[in-house]
Design a protein around this motif. Sequence first.
Motif: not given
Length: 301
Positions: A45-53, A62-67
């Motif tokens: 969750w931390l790694v994935i959400n660190a890639t989001k604005t 929450g558990l997937w990347f922002d398209d």
Amino acid sequence: MLRPPATGSARARAGGSTGPRRRRSVVLTGLTAIMLVYSLIPLAWLVINATKTQDGLFTSFGLWFDDGRFALWDNVRATLTYDDGIFLRWLGNTVLYVVVGAGGATVLAALAGYGLAKFDFPGRRAVFAVVIGAVAVPGTALAVPTFLMFSRMGLTNTPWSVIIPSLITPFGLYLMWTFADQAIPDEILEAARVDGASELRTFFTICVPMLAPGIVTVLLFSMVATWNNYFLPLIMLKDPDWYPLTLGLNAWNAQAATAGGTAVFNLVITGSLLTILPLLAAFLLLQRYWQSGLAAGSVKQ
């Protein structure tokens, strides 16, 4: 017609195994898998959400990347430069507390544990009782008395108010005590003394290499405790310039609840990811020293 039992070599030629058979348990495998998933989900969750604005945190799962956007590098850059680069200041403070506090705690625990294990003196049992009692006392119970004592000494709101309490680790002392008692044979110490070696030389040249797994274990525990220390800096420090990472990231997280504050949840998440990377690196680098002596003495030669 009766046949003699097959020997190990005959079983090996027949395709059988000569070694002990390993037991497999479906229940234990399932429990291990559950614990693995339970441990990795927060990290994922931390790694994935660190890639989001900032907006992507609230508009995507929450558990997937922002398209829409992959903003990891922008978040890292913004985290390191936000508020005149205060994150790097907090990182330096945390490293200072870990190097001096956790490093000093490891040295003191190694020296004291070796002395208690290999030297006999009056009051040794009383020291053992005090150490065991100190292990059972939670750190939060000592926080307020420690604050009052440091306040009278004029050390609050200084790095020493965090470093000095970190130098004492009862669990590390007990661990080094028991480890030194089993890992260092008395005959080696007697041989070194007969050869004329001083006690300090014997400790640093002979005992320290034998105590390396225990020292690394205490170092890792002390590093994690000091790196993640939150409550003690919270009551000791008022100046943000002396905050560790834990306190600094909490201050960023609380900005959204203050009047006129700016929500920087994406920076808090990215900063949390950057915060755990040094601990992961320390565990990976010190793992072979940590595991090398965990089974020392368990097999009789």
